[in-house]
Design a protein around this motif. Structure first.
Motif, PDB file in Angstrom:
ATOM      1  N   GLY A 144      99.798 -15.752  61.477  1.00  0.00           N
ATOM      2  CA  GLY A 144     100.916 -16.707  61.998  1.00  0.00           C
ATOM      3  C   GLY A 144     101.229 -16.472  63.363  1.00  0.00           C
ATOM      4  O   GLY A 144     101.591 -15.149  63.821  1.00  0.00           O
ATOM      5  N   HIS A 145     101.594 -17.517  64.036  1.00  0.00           N
ATOM      6  CA  HIS A 145     102.234 -17.515  65.422  1.00  0.00           C
ATOM      7  C   HIS A 145     101.439 -16.598  66.351  1.00  0.00           C
ATOM      8  O   HIS A 145     101.841 -15.776  67.156  1.00  0.00           O
ATOM      9  CB  HIS A 145     103.553 -17.090  65.356  1.00  0.00           C
ATOM     10  N   GLY A 146     100.008 -16.608  66.202  1.00  0.00           N
ATOM     11  CA  GLY A 146      99.115 -16.024  67.092  1.00  0.00           C
ATOM     12  C   GLY A 146      99.027 -14.494  66.875  1.00  0.00           C
ATOM     13  O   GLY A 146      98.176 -14.142  67.381  1.00  0.00           O
ATOM     14  N   ALA A 147      99.559 -14.294  65.528  1.00  0.00           N
ATOM     15  CA  ALA A 147      99.173 -12.714  65.213  1.00  0.00           C
ATOM     16  C   ALA A 147      98.499 -12.808  63.915  1.00  0.00           C
ATOM     17  O   ALA A 147      98.523 -13.483  63.017  1.00  0.00           O
ATOM     18  CB  ALA A 147     100.555 -12.079  64.890  1.00  0.00           C
ATOM     19  N   VAL A 148      97.522 -11.614  63.857  1.00  0.00           N
ATOM     20  CA  VAL A 148      96.477 -11.506  62.924  1.00  0.00           C
ATOM     21  C   VAL A 148      96.521 -10.220  62.275  1.00  0.00           C
ATOM     22  O   VAL A 148      96.556  -9.286  63.162  1.00  0.00           O
ATOM     23  CB  VAL A 148      95.154 -12.160  63.177  1.00  0.00           C
ATOM     24  N   LEU A 149      96.597 -10.271  61.036  1.00  0.00           N
ATOM     25  CA  LEU A 149      96.056  -8.755  60.682  1.00  0.00           C
ATOM     26  C   LEU A 149      95.308  -8.741  59.337  1.00  0.00           C
ATOM     27  O   LEU A 149      95.490  -9.589  58.425  1.00  0.00           O
ATOM     28  CB  LEU A 149      97.725  -8.148  59.838  1.00  0.00           C
ATOM     29  N   HIS A 150      94.302  -7.725  59.270  1.00  0.00           N
ATOM     30  CA  HIS A 150      93.251  -7.828  58.097  1.00  0.00           C
ATOM     31  C   HIS A 150      93.748  -6.565  57.583  1.00  0.00           C
ATOM     32  O   HIS A 150      93.928  -5.447  58.372  1.00  0.00           O
ATOM     33  CB  HIS A 150      91.994  -7.735  58.867  1.00  0.00           C
ATOM     34  N   PHE A 151      93.798  -6.486  56.002  1.00  0.00           N
ATOM     35  CA  PHE A 151      93.867  -5.093  55.417  1.00  0.00           C
ATOM     36  C   PHE A 151      93.370  -5.182  54.105  1.00  0.00           C
ATOM     37  O   PHE A 151      92.923  -6.497  53.573  1.00  0.00           O
ATOM     38  CB  PHE A 151      95.429  -4.748  55.550  1.00  0.00           C
ATOM     39  N   ARG A 152      93.391  -3.937  53.270  1.00  0.00           N
ATOM     40  CA  ARG A 152      92.688  -3.852  52.127  1.00  0.00           C
ATOM     41  C   ARG A 152      93.640  -3.398  51.078  1.00  0.00           C
ATOM     42  O   ARG A 152      94.303  -2.351  51.491  1.00  0.00           O
ATOM     43  CB  ARG A 152      91.347  -3.179  51.975  1.00  0.00           C
ATOM     44  N   LEU A 153      94.012  -4.031  49.843  1.00  0.00           N
ATOM     45  CA  LEU A 153      94.881  -3.355  48.908  1.00  0.00           C
ATOM     46  C   LEU A 153      93.897  -2.886  48.005  1.00  0.00           C
ATOM     47  O   LEU A 153      92.840  -3.441  47.571  1.00  0.00           O
ATOM     48  CB  LEU A 153      95.639  -4.343  48.323  1.00  0.00           C
ATOM     49  N   SER A 154      94.651  -1.787  46.952  1.00  0.00           N
ATOM     50  CA  SER A 154      93.853  -1.260  45.740  1.00  0.00           C
ATOM     51  C   SER A 154      93.985  -2.312  44.779  1.00  0.00           C
ATOM     52  O   SER A 154      94.674  -3.509  44.765  1.00  0.00           O
ATOM     53  CB  SER A 154      94.499  -0.093  45.255  1.00  0.00           C
ATOM     54  N   LEU A 155      93.108  -2.159  43.577  1.00  0.00           N
ATOM     55  CA  LEU A 155      93.036  -3.249  42.619  1.00  0.00           C
ATOM     56  C   LEU A 155      94.184  -2.990  41.557  1.00  0.00           C
ATOM     57  O   LEU A 155      94.322  -3.958  40.654  1.00  0.00           O
ATOM     58  CB  LEU A 155      91.490  -3.091  41.976  1.00  0.00           C
ATOM     59  N   ASP A 156      94.877  -1.912  41.652  1.00  0.00           N
ATOM     60  CA  ASP A 156      95.839  -1.417  40.963  1.00  0.00           C
ATOM     61  C   ASP A 156      97.109  -2.378  41.153  1.00  0.00           C
ATOM     62  O   ASP A 156      97.729  -2.435  42.480  1.00  0.00           O
ATOM     63  CB  ASP A 156      96.446  -0.103  41.000  1.00  0.00           C
ATOM     64  N   ARG A 157      97.296  -3.526  40.236  1.00  0.00           N
ATOM     65  CA  ARG A 157      98.340  -4.601  40.962  1.00  0.00           C
ATOM     66  C   ARG A 157      99.544  -4.063  41.250  1.00  0.00           C
ATOM     67  O   ARG A 157     100.417  -4.767  42.298  1.00  0.00           O
ATOM     68  CB  ARG A 157      98.409  -5.777  39.949  1.00  0.00           C
ATOM     69  N   ARG A 158     100.082  -3.161  40.670  1.00  0.00           N
ATOM     70  CA  ARG A 158     101.614  -2.649  41.035  1.00  0.00           C
ATOM     71  C   ARG A 158     101.635  -2.104  42.186  1.00  0.00           C
ATOM     72  O   ARG A 158     102.637  -2.071  43.055  1.00  0.00           O
ATOM     73  CB  ARG A 158     101.886  -1.531  39.803  1.00  0.00           C
ATOM     74  N   ALA A 160      99.275  -2.507  44.859  1.00  0.00           N
ATOM     75  CA  ALA A 160      98.954  -3.416  45.529  1.00  0.00           C
ATOM     76  C   ALA A 160     100.155  -4.435  46.036  1.00  0.00           C
ATOM     77  O   ALA A 160     100.345  -4.736  47.049  1.00  0.00           O
ATOM     78  CB  ALA A 160      97.702  -4.522  44.979  1.00  0.00           C
ATOM     79  N   TYR A 161     100.969  -4.967  45.145  1.00  0.00           N
ATOM     80  CA  TYR A 161     102.172  -5.655  45.268  1.00  0.00           C
ATOM     81  C   TYR A 161     103.022  -4.820  46.189  1.00  0.00           C
ATOM     82  O   TYR A 161     103.467  -5.367  47.261  1.00  0.00           O
ATOM     83  CB  TYR A 161     102.960  -6.014  43.879  1.00  0.00           C
ATOM     84  N   ALA A 162     103.326  -3.561  45.858  1.00  0.00           N
ATOM     85  CA  ALA A 162     104.398  -2.693  46.745  1.00  0.00           C
ATOM     86  C   ALA A 162     103.852  -2.590  48.223  1.00  0.00           C
ATOM     87  O   ALA A 162     104.658  -3.044  49.189  1.00  0.00           O
ATOM     88  CB  ALA A 162     104.532  -1.241  46.300  1.00  0.00           C
ATOM     89  N   ARG A 163     102.560  -2.471  48.425  1.00  0.00           N
ATOM     90  CA  ARG A 163     101.900  -2.534  49.669  1.00  0.00           C
ATOM     91  C   ARG A 163     102.026  -3.697  50.372  1.00  0.00           C
ATOM     92  O   ARG A 163     102.218  -3.844  51.568  1.00  0.00           O
ATOM     93  CB  ARG A 163     100.540  -1.752  49.835  1.00  0.00           C
ATOM     94  N   LEU A 164     101.576  -4.584  49.643  1.00  0.00           N
ATOM     95  CA  LEU A 164     101.456  -5.988  50.196  1.00  0.00           C
ATOM     96  C   LEU A 164     103.038  -6.435  50.716  1.00  0.00           C
ATOM     97  O   LEU A 164     102.854  -7.118  51.715  1.00  0.00           O
ATOM     98  CB  LEU A 164     100.867  -7.165  49.215  1.00  0.00           C
ATOM     99  N   PHE A 165     103.889  -6.418  49.984  1.00  0.00           N
ATOM    100  CA  PHE A 165     105.275  -6.659  50.049  1.00  0.00           C
ATOM    101  C   PHE A 165     105.615  -5.948  51.577  1.00  0.00           C
ATOM    102  O   PHE A 165     106.361  -6.580  52.178  1.00  0.00           O
ATOM    103  CB  PHE A 165     106.149  -6.251  48.979  1.00  0.00           C
TER     104      PHE A 165
END
Length: 188
Positions: A144-158, A160-165
């Protein structure tokens, strides 16, 4: 007129499932041989429990206060109402449907799907989350707006959600800072 209902065993399972994340399958029957299968997705949010019921081509959802002591009964009532085609009165407490923010709902839905392009609900910015579930976790890409970020989250959804947020929050703050101070944050 037929009335589809959950078995006592299904109601017992819902008592446990009301505190879990996942998709659970229940059969509702009328006692005369008619039955339907309901896929019930329960997602534990920060302050709420989001419940989605799919029966054939129909889908309904409700948000319940996580602190409510009778959520298992309320979920069973909602499943039964969806199977029988009516909206239950008195199911929700005042303001309960507003306990989950649009951002939390979008991010949890993206993880639940495990793939796709999701536009984040922001009034002032257009930021896109691309997500794909892989063997090693969720591969994510924020843009978004010229910024890009690649990352990986664990398969544990709880987790994964905390880190994604947290990651989305930091990314959005960074984009807003770059927009507010374009002379400080120049792209080389």
């Amino acid at each position: 007129m037929t009335y589809l209902q959950l078995s006592p065993a299904a109601r017992q399972r819902i008592r446990t499932q009301a505190g879990l994340n996942g998709t659970f399958h229940h059969t509702l029957a009328d006692g005369a041989g008619l039955s339907v299968e309901a896929a019930v997705t329960i997602e534990q949010c920060e302050r709420a429990v989001a419940v989605t019921v799919r029966i054939a081509d129909h889908c309904g959802s409700v948000t319940l206060d996580r602190r409510h002591t009778q959520n298992d009964h309320r979920i069973a009532r909602f499943i039964t109402s969806q199977a029988n085609g009516y909206t239950p009165s008195g199911l929700l407490d005042y303001g309960e449907d507003e306990l989950v923010s649009n951002m939390e709902s979008t991010l949890r839905h993206a993880l639940q799907l495990g793939q796709g392009t999701h536009y984040l609900p922001l009034d002032d910015l257009e930021i896109c989350l691309q997500l794909r579930r892989g063997r090693l976790g969720y591969e994510c890409h924020l843009d978004g707006h010229g910024a890009v970020l690649h990352f990986r989250l664990s398969l544990d959804r709880r987790n994964a959600y905390a880190r994604l947020f947290d990651t989305v929050k930091s990314f959005v703050q960074g984009v807003r800072l770059a927009e507010a101070f374009p002379d400080v944050f120049k792209v080389a």
